[in-house]
Design a protein around this motif. Sequence first.
Motif, PDB file in Angstrom:
ATOM      1  N   VAL A 122      39.675  -0.651  38.432  1.00 50.45           N
ATOM      2  CA  VAL A 122      38.945   0.611  38.503  1.00 50.45           C
ATOM      3  C   VAL A 122      38.355   1.014  37.157  1.00 50.45           C
ATOM      4  CG1 VAL A 122      40.180   1.521  40.508  1.00 50.45           C
ATOM      5  CG2 VAL A 122      41.104   1.913  38.210  1.00 50.45           C
ATOM      6  N   THR A 123      38.862   0.470  36.051  1.00 51.68           N
ATOM      7  CA  THR A 123      38.351   0.894  34.741  1.00 51.68           C
ATOM      8  C   THR A 123      36.896   0.478  34.548  1.00 51.68           C
ATOM      9  OG1 THR A 123      39.166  -1.115  33.617  1.00 51.68           O
ATOM     10  CG2 THR A 123      40.657   0.777  33.731  1.00 51.68           C
ATOM     11  N   GLN A 124      36.486  -0.661  35.095  1.00 48.80           N
ATOM     12  CA  GLN A 124      35.106  -1.100  34.935  1.00 48.80           C
ATOM     13  C   GLN A 124      34.123  -0.135  35.616  1.00 48.80           C
ATOM     14  OE1 GLN A 124      34.614  -4.988  36.874  1.00 48.80           O
ATOM     15  NE2 GLN A 124      36.158  -4.382  38.375  1.00 48.80           N
ATOM     16  N   TYR A 125      34.614   0.597  36.619  1.00 44.67           N
ATOM     17  CA  TYR A 125      33.731   1.533  37.314  1.00 44.67           C
ATOM     18  C   TYR A 125      33.533   2.828  36.532  1.00 44.67           C
ATOM     19  CZ  TYR A 125      32.602  -1.434  41.108  1.00 44.67           C
ATOM     20  OH  TYR A 125      32.057  -2.476  41.830  1.00 44.67           O
ATOM     21  N   GLU A 126      34.323   3.057  35.503  1.00 48.99           N
ATOM     22  CA  GLU A 126      34.009   4.136  34.565  1.00 48.99           C
ATOM     23  C   GLU A 126      32.673   3.818  33.893  1.00 48.99           C
ATOM     24  OE1 GLU A 126      38.746   4.702  33.329  1.00 48.99           O
ATOM     25  OE2 GLU A 126      37.281   3.904  31.898  1.00 48.99           O
ATOM     26  N   PHE A 127      32.545   2.578  33.445  1.00 51.97           N
ATOM     27  CA  PHE A 127      31.299   2.142  32.801  1.00 51.97           C
ATOM     28  C   PHE A 127      30.135   2.128  33.779  1.00 51.97           C
ATOM     29  CE2 PHE A 127      28.509  -1.574  32.094  1.00 51.97           C
ATOM     30  CZ  PHE A 127      27.836  -1.109  30.966  1.00 51.97           C
ATOM     31  N   LEU A 172      39.472  -7.111  57.858  1.00 47.54           N
ATOM     32  CA  LEU A 172      39.866  -5.913  58.586  1.00 47.54           C
ATOM     33  C   LEU A 172      39.408  -4.662  57.849  1.00 47.54           C
ATOM     34  CD1 LEU A 172      41.412  -4.656  60.960  1.00 47.54           C
ATOM     35  CD2 LEU A 172      43.479  -4.731  59.549  1.00 47.54           C
ATOM     36  N   LEU A 173      39.646  -4.616  56.545  1.00 50.65           N
ATOM     37  CA  LEU A 173      39.143  -3.542  55.688  1.00 50.65           C
ATOM     38  C   LEU A 173      39.076  -4.064  54.264  1.00 50.65           C
ATOM     39  CD1 LEU A 173      40.940  -0.204  56.730  1.00 50.65           C
ATOM     40  CD2 LEU A 173      38.471  -0.546  56.542  1.00 50.65           C
ATOM     41  N   TRP A 174      38.091  -3.585  53.509  1.00 52.54           N
ATOM     42  CA  TRP A 174      38.040  -3.846  52.074  1.00 52.54           C
ATOM     43  C   TRP A 174      38.858  -2.734  51.414  1.00 52.54           C
ATOM     44  CZ3 TRP A 174      36.580  -7.811  49.147  1.00 52.54           C
ATOM     45  CH2 TRP A 174      36.377  -7.614  47.776  1.00 52.54           C
ATOM     46  N   GLU A 175      40.059  -3.081  50.952  1.00 52.33           N
ATOM     47  CA  GLU A 175      41.014  -2.061  50.550  1.00 52.33           C
ATOM     48  C   GLU A 175      40.929  -1.661  49.081  1.00 52.33           C
ATOM     49  OE1 GLU A 175      41.503  -5.163  50.558  1.00 52.33           O
ATOM     50  OE2 GLU A 175      43.356  -5.852  49.638  1.00 52.33           O
ATOM     51  N   LYS A 176      39.977  -2.225  48.335  1.00 49.97           N
ATOM     52  CA  LYS A 176      39.888  -1.911  46.907  1.00 49.97           C
ATOM     53  C   LYS A 176      39.405  -0.470  46.707  1.00 49.97           C
ATOM     54  CE  LYS A 176      40.182  -6.492  46.862  1.00 49.97           C
ATOM     55  NZ  LYS A 176      40.463  -7.250  48.098  1.00 49.97           N
ATOM     56  N   THR A 177      40.184   0.310  45.969  1.00 53.33           N
ATOM     57  CA  THR A 177      39.902   1.739  45.795  1.00 53.33           C
ATOM     58  C   THR A 177      38.560   1.983  45.136  1.00 53.33           C
ATOM     59  OG1 THR A 177      42.292   2.058  45.531  1.00 53.33           O
ATOM     60  CG2 THR A 177      40.877   3.901  44.937  1.00 53.33           C
TER      61      THR A 177
END
Length: 397
Positions: A65-70, A129-134
């Motif tokens: 999730v830290t890369q999505y800060e950028f 079934l689902l992409w579970e990555k937050t």
Amino acid sequence: MNIIRNLIVALLVCSGAVVSVSAQPTVDAYRRCLEQNGENPIDYIFRLFETSDVVVLGERDHRDVTQYEFITRLLADPRFAERVGHVYTEVGVVNMTGSANRLVKTDWPTEDAFRENMLRHLRDEDYELLWEKTNRSIFLDSLWHINRRLEPSKRITIGLTDVAFDWYKVSSPYKYKKWINAHTLDAETCPPRDREMARNFLSQYKRQKPIGGRRKALLITSQPHALSLSGKRNEGYIIRQKLGRDRVSIVCLNWFVWCRQGEYHTASRGRELIDDGRWDAAFEQTGCRSVAVSIGGTPFGDCKSWYDDSGQTWQDQADGLVFYRPFYDFRCSIGVRGVLDGSCRSETMRRADIESDGQSQSSFEDLAAYYNTERTVRCVPDEVRDYMMRQMRKWLP
């Protein structure tokens, strides 16, 4: 004498001079390159867009999730909507692109209304079934908040590039398994999924409405797909071949070696730092300040890539690096709060039965507990982290 020679070579290489270097780049050479050639990562991406039409951003671990800060800061910069306007992602089957744009461009009356529609969209966005990555929900939520501040005509368009798939058209475990085998299992020289993702990106890109006379796009895809791997003829390679190398810049976020092909060290559990920790030691010596650097003709570019065994260097496969947070700060998260509820109970169980070839032992309550619970941990287990820390620290003063 050798120490002096290496220092001179490192300075010449980082200054852009053409030098033939056979010696292993030193940590000091990497550090000086970051300090002397490094740029603000956001400004760096927009500088690339001045000459390139497409910037491919190589993600690290999908769960991080830290890369999505950028990434969020990049999309929120006013220059993105004004000059680029289009972001593409590996995540999301291509036939859900219309649904994704309705989600992120609609003026939903409340936050709750947006979230309800986002969860509905997420249930159909993947062939698992689902992409579970937050971070997928973080990304969509951020893009909607960015768009609602923009005029409707200037809102950022999203393109999904994964292989087309429709859960509502799959009726049996046999058909599902046949589809998975045909579309998502890697071939030796030309992975079929990479080929289709490249085609999906290019077909959407060519239909874009130009901004200022040019079509610009950011493509976010994981590093094994992003890098231009001539031996694999993967997504990044295909896009460069179709559009031309001068129109496509490939930039990777700092990461580490993930299960080097044919090797699996017990101590590292398949993970180790790039160049035996020298890259990370150099970043550590700069105080881990976010920085981006073009790597052609630098020690980073001369470093042999671990992504294939053809002997290619990093500058053969990419154009730049973004160092954002050290590896020991990477945080991985799975689970999306509320993604499964009573309204999708029967369909969820139908899909679970198909995906498991009729062998699923999970109840709906079990699945809901797994997918609805957000949990965040370090991206590497403690024992692996300790191994990697030792690998880096041996190069520090």
